[in-house]
Design an enzyme around this catalytic site. Structure first.
Site, PDB file in Angstrom:
ATOM      1  CG  ASP A  39      45.303  39.522  66.228  1.00  0.00           C
ATOM      2  OD1 ASP A  39      44.069  39.882  65.653  1.00  0.00           O
ATOM      3  OD2 ASP A  39      45.701  40.395  66.958  1.00  0.00           O
ATOM      4  CG  ASN A  87      36.318  36.955  67.852  1.00  0.00           C
ATOM      5  OD1 ASN A  87      37.026  35.934  67.945  1.00  0.00           O
ATOM      6  ND2 ASN A  87      36.720  38.226  68.094  1.00  0.00           N
TER       7      ASN A  87
HETATM    8  C1  FPP Z   1      42.014  37.568  63.979  1.00  0.00           C
HETATM    9  O1  FPP Z   1      42.368  38.493  62.987  1.00  0.00           O
HETATM   10  C2  FPP Z   1      41.471  36.136  63.389  1.00  0.00           C
HETATM   11  C3  FPP Z   1      40.224  35.799  63.944  1.00  0.00           C
HETATM   12  C4  FPP Z   1      39.072  36.615  64.665  1.00  0.00           C
HETATM   13  C5  FPP Z   1      39.714  34.366  63.485  1.00  0.00           C
HETATM   14  C6  FPP Z   1      40.633  33.509  63.272  1.00  0.00           C
HETATM   15  C7  FPP Z   1      40.260  32.539  61.804  1.00  0.00           C
HETATM   16  C8  FPP Z   1      41.225  31.824  61.241  1.00  0.00           C
HETATM   17  C9  FPP Z   1      42.664  32.388  61.191  1.00  0.00           C
HETATM   18  C10 FPP Z   1      40.658  31.085  60.227  1.00  0.00           C
HETATM   19  C11 FPP Z   1      41.044  29.627  60.202  1.00  0.00           C
HETATM   20  C12 FPP Z   1      40.655  29.125  61.634  1.00  0.00           C
HETATM   21  C13 FPP Z   1      39.846  27.862  61.435  1.00  0.00           C
HETATM   22  C14 FPP Z   1      39.576  27.416  62.681  1.00  0.00           C
HETATM   23  C15 FPP Z   1      39.458  27.444  60.255  1.00  0.00           C
HETATM   24  P1  FPP Z   1      41.472  39.698  63.089  1.00  0.00           P
HETATM   25  O2  FPP Z   1      40.323  39.594  62.011  1.00  0.00           O
HETATM   26  O3  FPP Z   1      41.133  39.987  64.452  1.00  0.00           O
HETATM   27  O4  FPP Z   1      42.539  40.809  62.352  1.00  0.00           O
HETATM   28  P2  FPP Z   1      42.756  42.289  62.631  1.00  0.00           P
HETATM   29  O5  FPP Z   1      42.980  42.059  64.306  1.00  0.00           O
HETATM   30  O6  FPP Z   1      43.880  42.557  61.700  1.00  0.00           O
HETATM   31  O7  FPP Z   1      41.361  42.952  62.557  1.00  0.00           O
END
Ligand code: FPP
Length: 262
Positions: A39, A87
Protein backbone atom coordinates in the site's frame (compact mmCIF):
# COMPACT_ATOMS: atom_id res chain seq x y z
CA UNK A 1 20.62 2.94 9.29
CA UNK A 2 20.13 -0.35 7.50
CA UNK A 3 19.52 1.36 4.21
CA UNK A 4 22.72 3.34 4.60
CA UNK A 5 24.63 0.12 5.23
CA UNK A 6 23.08 -1.97 2.50
CA UNK A 7 21.61 0.43 -0.04
CA UNK A 8 18.12 0.15 -1.44
CA UNK A 9 18.71 -2.85 -3.72
CA UNK A 10 18.72 -6.52 -2.87
CA UNK A 11 22.17 -8.09 -3.10
CA UNK A 12 22.97 -9.59 -6.49
CA UNK A 13 25.37 -12.21 -7.81
CA UNK A 14 26.15 -15.78 -6.92
CA UNK A 15 26.81 -15.09 -3.25
CA UNK A 16 23.79 -12.84 -2.70
CA UNK A 17 22.32 -15.23 -0.12
CA UNK A 18 25.45 -14.76 2.01
CA UNK A 19 25.17 -10.97 1.99
CA UNK A 20 25.73 -9.20 5.35
CA UNK A 21 22.19 -7.88 4.91
CA UNK A 22 21.02 -11.30 6.10
CA UNK A 23 23.53 -11.69 8.96
CA UNK A 24 21.13 -11.06 11.82
CA UNK A 25 18.41 -13.33 10.48
CA UNK A 26 17.66 -16.60 12.26
CA UNK A 27 16.79 -18.69 9.21
CA UNK A 28 15.06 -21.29 11.35
CA UNK A 29 12.49 -18.66 12.40
CA UNK A 30 11.33 -17.32 9.08
CA UNK A 31 7.66 -17.33 8.06
CA UNK A 32 6.59 -20.16 5.82
CA UNK A 33 4.08 -17.95 4.07
CA UNK A 34 4.41 -14.17 3.98
CA UNK A 35 1.60 -12.05 2.53
CA UNK A 36 2.18 -8.41 1.65
CA UNK A 37 -0.33 -5.60 1.18
CA UNK A 38 1.70 -3.24 -1.00
CA UNK A 39 0.00 0.00 0.00
CA UNK A 40 0.94 3.66 -0.41
CA UNK A 41 1.99 3.97 -4.04
CA UNK A 42 -0.38 6.89 -4.57
CA UNK A 43 0.68 8.68 -1.39
CA UNK A 44 4.35 8.18 -2.26
CA UNK A 45 3.81 9.81 -5.65
CA UNK A 46 1.66 12.64 -4.32
CA UNK A 47 4.31 13.38 -1.68
CA UNK A 48 6.81 13.90 -4.45
CA UNK A 49 4.44 16.02 -6.56
CA UNK A 50 4.09 13.22 -9.11
CA UNK A 51 0.99 11.65 -10.62
CA UNK A 52 -0.34 8.60 -8.72
CA UNK A 53 0.64 6.14 -11.42
CA UNK A 54 4.32 7.05 -10.96
CA UNK A 55 3.95 5.42 -7.55
CA UNK A 56 2.76 2.17 -9.11
CA UNK A 57 5.74 2.18 -11.49
CA UNK A 58 8.10 2.69 -8.55
CA UNK A 59 6.23 -0.07 -6.70
CA UNK A 60 7.18 -2.60 -9.37
CA UNK A 61 10.84 -2.08 -8.59
CA UNK A 62 10.17 -2.63 -4.88
CA UNK A 63 8.39 -5.87 -5.70
CA UNK A 64 11.37 -7.10 -7.72
CA UNK A 65 13.72 -6.38 -4.80
CA UNK A 66 11.43 -8.04 -2.25
CA UNK A 67 11.13 -11.16 -4.40
CA UNK A 68 14.94 -11.31 -4.63
CA UNK A 69 15.17 -11.28 -0.82
CA UNK A 70 12.58 -14.07 -0.66
CA UNK A 71 14.70 -16.09 -3.12
CA UNK A 72 17.93 -15.46 -1.20
CA UNK A 73 16.35 -16.46 2.11
CA UNK A 74 14.50 -19.38 0.51
CA UNK A 75 11.15 -18.29 1.89
CA UNK A 76 8.70 -21.08 1.02
CA UNK A 77 5.85 -18.79 -0.03
CA UNK A 78 5.28 -15.10 -0.76
CA UNK A 79 1.90 -13.67 -1.74
CA UNK A 80 1.36 -10.06 -2.81
CA UNK A 81 -1.88 -8.12 -3.21
CA UNK A 82 -1.67 -6.47 -6.62
CA UNK A 83 -5.32 -5.71 -7.43
CA UNK A 84 -8.45 -6.32 -5.40
CA UNK A 85 -12.00 -6.97 -6.55
CA UNK A 86 -12.71 -3.49 -5.11
CA UNK A 87 -9.94 -1.75 -7.10
CA UNK A 88 -12.17 -1.65 -10.22
CA UNK A 89 -13.80 1.40 -8.54
CA UNK A 90 -10.68 3.46 -9.30
CA UNK A 91 -10.64 5.82 -12.29
CA UNK A 92 -10.62 3.96 -15.58
CA UNK A 93 -7.24 5.41 -16.56
CA UNK A 94 -5.59 4.13 -13.36
CA UNK A 95 -7.08 0.66 -13.79
CA UNK A 96 -5.83 0.55 -17.39
CA UNK A 97 -2.43 1.71 -16.27
CA UNK A 98 -2.21 -1.02 -13.63
CA UNK A 99 -3.28 -3.75 -16.06
CA UNK A 100 -0.58 -2.64 -18.53
CA UNK A 101 1.95 -2.54 -15.70
CA UNK A 102 1.12 -6.13 -14.69
CA UNK A 103 1.45 -7.25 -18.28
CA UNK A 104 4.84 -5.48 -18.73
CA UNK A 105 6.08 -6.88 -15.45
CA UNK A 106 5.22 -10.42 -16.49
CA UNK A 107 6.76 -10.03 -19.92
CA UNK A 108 10.00 -8.62 -18.51
CA UNK A 109 10.39 -10.76 -15.39
CA UNK A 110 9.06 -14.21 -16.15
CA UNK A 111 12.28 -15.66 -17.58
CA UNK A 112 14.35 -14.46 -14.64
CA UNK A 113 11.75 -15.85 -12.21
CA UNK A 114 11.97 -19.15 -14.03
CA UNK A 115 15.79 -19.13 -13.83
CA UNK A 116 15.49 -18.38 -10.11
CA UNK A 117 13.30 -21.50 -9.71
CA UNK A 118 10.27 -19.38 -8.67
CA UNK A 119 6.86 -21.03 -9.01
CA UNK A 120 4.32 -18.38 -9.96
CA UNK A 121 0.60 -18.60 -9.27
CA UNK A 122 -2.19 -16.08 -9.67
CA UNK A 123 -4.93 -15.83 -7.07
CA UNK A 124 -8.33 -14.32 -7.81
CA UNK A 125 -10.73 -14.13 -10.71
CA UNK A 126 -8.19 -14.29 -13.48
CA UNK A 127 -10.98 -15.30 -15.89
CA UNK A 128 -12.39 -11.73 -15.64
CA UNK A 129 -9.19 -10.03 -16.80
CA UNK A 130 -8.66 -9.11 -20.44
CA UNK A 131 -8.15 -12.18 -22.67
CA UNK A 132 -4.56 -11.09 -23.38
CA UNK A 133 -3.59 -10.68 -19.71
CA UNK A 134 -5.39 -13.89 -18.77
CA UNK A 135 -3.43 -15.79 -21.43
CA UNK A 136 -0.16 -14.22 -20.31
CA UNK A 137 -0.88 -15.12 -16.67
CA UNK A 138 -1.74 -18.74 -17.47
CA UNK A 139 1.33 -19.12 -19.71
CA UNK A 140 3.55 -17.69 -16.97
CA UNK A 141 2.11 -20.19 -14.49
CA UNK A 142 2.68 -23.03 -16.95
CA UNK A 143 6.27 -21.93 -17.62
CA UNK A 144 7.15 -22.09 -13.91
CA UNK A 145 4.87 -24.99 -12.94
CA UNK A 146 7.69 -27.46 -12.32
CA UNK A 147 9.84 -25.08 -10.29
CA UNK A 148 10.54 -25.98 -6.71
CA UNK A 149 11.74 -22.70 -5.16
CA UNK A 150 9.72 -19.80 -3.75
CA UNK A 151 5.97 -20.10 -4.35
CA UNK A 152 5.27 -16.57 -5.53
CA UNK A 153 1.57 -15.74 -5.65
CA UNK A 154 0.14 -12.59 -7.17
CA UNK A 155 -3.41 -11.76 -6.09
CA UNK A 156 -5.04 -10.00 -9.01
CA UNK A 157 -8.78 -9.28 -9.15
CA UNK A 158 -8.74 -10.99 -5.78
CA UNK A 159 -11.15 -10.66 -2.85
CA UNK A 160 -11.25 -12.87 0.24
CA UNK A 161 -15.06 -12.97 0.30
CA UNK A 162 -15.18 -13.78 -3.39
CA UNK A 163 -12.63 -16.59 -2.96
CA UNK A 164 -14.65 -18.12 -0.11
CA UNK A 165 -17.88 -17.96 -2.11
CA UNK A 166 -16.20 -19.69 -5.05
CA UNK A 167 -14.84 -22.37 -2.69
CA UNK A 168 -18.27 -22.92 -1.10
CA UNK A 169 -19.81 -23.25 -4.55
CA UNK A 170 -17.21 -25.86 -5.54
CA UNK A 171 -17.81 -27.84 -2.33
CA UNK A 172 -21.61 -27.60 -2.83
CA UNK A 173 -21.17 -28.95 -6.34
CA UNK A 174 -19.35 -31.99 -4.94
CA UNK A 175 -22.17 -32.53 -2.43
CA UNK A 176 -24.83 -32.25 -5.13
CA UNK A 177 -23.04 -34.71 -7.37
CA UNK A 178 -22.95 -37.21 -4.51
CA UNK A 179 -19.14 -37.11 -4.33
CA UNK A 180 -19.15 -35.67 -0.79
CA UNK A 181 -21.48 -35.92 2.23
CA UNK A 182 -22.26 -32.65 4.08
CA UNK A 183 -21.02 -34.18 7.34
CA UNK A 184 -17.66 -34.91 5.70
CA UNK A 185 -17.01 -31.24 4.91
CA UNK A 186 -13.98 -30.20 6.93
CA UNK A 187 -11.25 -27.55 6.85
CA UNK A 188 -9.08 -29.50 4.42
CA UNK A 189 -12.02 -29.87 2.08
CA UNK A 190 -12.65 -26.12 1.91
CA UNK A 191 -8.93 -25.29 1.76
CA UNK A 192 -8.59 -27.58 -1.22
CA UNK A 193 -10.95 -25.31 -3.16
CA UNK A 194 -9.24 -22.03 -2.27
CA UNK A 195 -6.91 -20.27 -4.71
CA UNK A 196 -4.10 -21.07 -2.27
CA UNK A 197 -4.76 -24.83 -2.23
CA UNK A 198 -1.59 -26.72 -1.32
CA UNK A 199 0.20 -23.69 0.14
CA UNK A 200 1.00 -23.33 3.84
CA UNK A 201 -1.29 -21.06 5.88
CA UNK A 202 -0.23 -17.42 5.93
CA UNK A 203 1.81 -16.82 9.05
CA UNK A 204 2.93 -13.25 8.42
CA UNK A 205 1.06 -10.28 6.96
CA UNK A 206 3.03 -7.15 6.18
CA UNK A 207 1.18 -3.95 5.29
CA UNK A 208 2.99 -0.80 4.26
CA UNK A 209 1.86 2.82 4.44
CA UNK A 210 0.30 3.09 7.88
CA UNK A 211 -3.20 1.63 7.55
CA UNK A 212 -3.88 -1.30 9.83
CA UNK A 213 -6.49 -3.46 8.15
CA UNK A 214 -6.75 -6.62 6.08
CA UNK A 215 -8.81 -5.16 3.19
CA UNK A 216 -10.43 -8.46 2.21
CA UNK A 217 -7.06 -10.19 1.74
CA UNK A 218 -6.68 -13.94 2.42
CA UNK A 219 -9.37 -14.00 5.11
CA UNK A 220 -9.33 -17.76 5.70
CA UNK A 221 -5.58 -18.19 5.33
CA UNK A 222 -4.62 -15.52 7.90
CA UNK A 223 -6.53 -17.07 10.83
CA UNK A 224 -3.37 -17.34 12.96
CA UNK A 225 -1.14 -14.87 11.12
CA UNK A 226 1.11 -12.36 12.83
CA UNK A 227 0.79 -8.79 11.57
CA UNK A 228 3.46 -6.21 10.82
CA UNK A 229 2.50 -2.64 9.99
CA UNK A 230 4.91 0.05 8.88
CA UNK A 231 4.39 3.69 7.92
CA UNK A 232 6.83 3.30 5.02
CA UNK A 233 5.10 3.63 1.63
CA UNK A 234 5.50 0.62 -0.65
CA UNK A 235 7.95 2.26 -3.12
CA UNK A 236 10.25 3.06 -0.16
CA UNK A 237 10.04 -0.45 1.31
CA UNK A 238 13.64 -1.53 0.68
CA UNK A 239 15.20 -4.99 1.09
CA UNK A 240 16.49 -3.74 4.46
CA UNK A 241 12.90 -2.88 5.50
CA UNK A 242 11.78 -6.37 4.48
CA UNK A 243 14.64 -8.04 6.36
CA UNK A 244 13.80 -5.96 9.43
CA UNK A 245 10.19 -7.16 9.25
CA UNK A 246 11.34 -10.77 8.86
CA UNK A 247 13.62 -10.48 11.90
CA UNK A 248 10.66 -9.16 13.89
CA UNK A 249 8.67 -12.29 12.96
CA UNK A 250 11.39 -14.42 14.58
CA UNK A 251 10.70 -12.66 17.90
CA UNK A 252 6.97 -13.30 17.92
CA UNK A 253 5.58 -15.75 20.44
CA UNK A 254 3.10 -17.85 18.47
CA UNK A 255 0.69 -19.80 20.66
CA UNK A 256 -2.12 -20.77 18.26
CA UNK A 257 -4.61 -20.56 21.11
CA UNK A 258 -2.44 -22.69 23.40
CA UNK A 259 0.11 -21.74 26.04
CA UNK A 260 3.69 -20.61 25.60
CA UNK A 261 6.16 -23.52 25.70
CA UNK A 262 8.35 -23.23 28.80
C1 FPP B 1 -1.71 0.32 -3.45
O1 FPP B 1 -1.31 1.65 -3.51
C2 FPP B 1 -1.24 -0.42 -4.58
C3 FPP B 1 -2.01 -0.96 -5.58
C4 FPP B 1 -3.46 -0.91 -5.67
C5 FPP B 1 -1.41 -1.63 -6.71
C6 FPP B 1 -0.26 -2.50 -6.37
C7 FPP B 1 0.61 -2.59 -7.52
C8 FPP B 1 1.95 -2.52 -7.47
C9 FPP B 1 2.74 -2.38 -6.25
C10 FPP B 1 2.69 -2.60 -8.69
C11 FPP B 1 3.50 -3.84 -8.75
C12 FPP B 1 2.72 -5.07 -8.80
C13 FPP B 1 2.87 -6.02 -9.72
C14 FPP B 1 2.17 -7.31 -9.57
C15 FPP B 1 3.70 -5.84 -10.91
P1 FPP B 1 -2.44 2.77 -3.56
O2 FPP B 1 -2.61 3.22 -4.96
O3 FPP B 1 -3.67 2.26 -2.91
O4 FPP B 1 -1.76 3.88 -2.70
P2 FPP B 1 -2.52 4.95 -1.83
O5 FPP B 1 -3.24 4.18 -0.73
O6 FPP B 1 -1.41 5.79 -1.30
O7 FPP B 1 -3.46 5.69 -2.72
Amino acid sequence: MWDKLFGSKAPTGENAAQSPLYNDIDRSRLPRHTAIIMDGNGRWAEGKGLIRTAGHTAGVDTLKQVLKVAIDLELPALTVYAFSTENWKRPHAEVDFLMNLFSDYLAKEIDEMDEDNVKLRFLGRIDELSPALRKQAREAEAQTADNTGVHFNVAMNYGGHDELIRAVRAVSGRVLSGDLKPEDIDEACLEGELDTAGLPPVDYVIRTSGDQRLSNFLLWQTAYAEFYFTDVNWPDFTPACFVKALREFGNRDRRFGGLTKK
